[in-house]
Design an enzyme around this catalytic site. Sequence first.
Site: not given
Length: 171
Positions: A11, A32, A34
């Site tokens: 992402i 993760g 974040d």
Amino acid sequence: MQHVRLIQGDITQAKVDAILNAANPGMLGGGGVDGAIHRAAGPALLDACRRIDPVGGVRCPIGKARITSAGELSARHVIHTVGPRYEIDPEPEALLASAYRCSFQLAIENRCRHIAAPAISCGVYGYPLQPAADIAFRVCGETAFLDVQIDFYLFSAEILDVWQRRLDAVG
């Protein structure tokens, strides 16, 4: 849903207006997705998050969203949202729907028409993949969001497969 795409990938590499971050309530990075977003964005993202005043240590309550600059990411903004912990937080379905809805609304308010989103709460927060996908796609299908291109960046082939089957089921 022609405005929704599923992508297995990173992402942080998305070429979009805003990247949706599955944050924790403190918004100061974590594990993760974040942690990956914070590492890729560099220290400017952490600085932007620190500028959001916490209330009782919480910068972003569960089911809500906050927007910051994106640091070194190619996106203009990062939209931070906190999803529910599946077996801990009450009414996880409503909270997950709210997390997506608040994020998409914040994107529209900030003229973001192309968003990259993760599978919120599906990592360490333990939300089961099929119901999480159903909730995400239900919110994506709301009239207010039909003009927004939403690319879900999914971490693994397993998650992509489950989400693709759910997306095919809703059309």
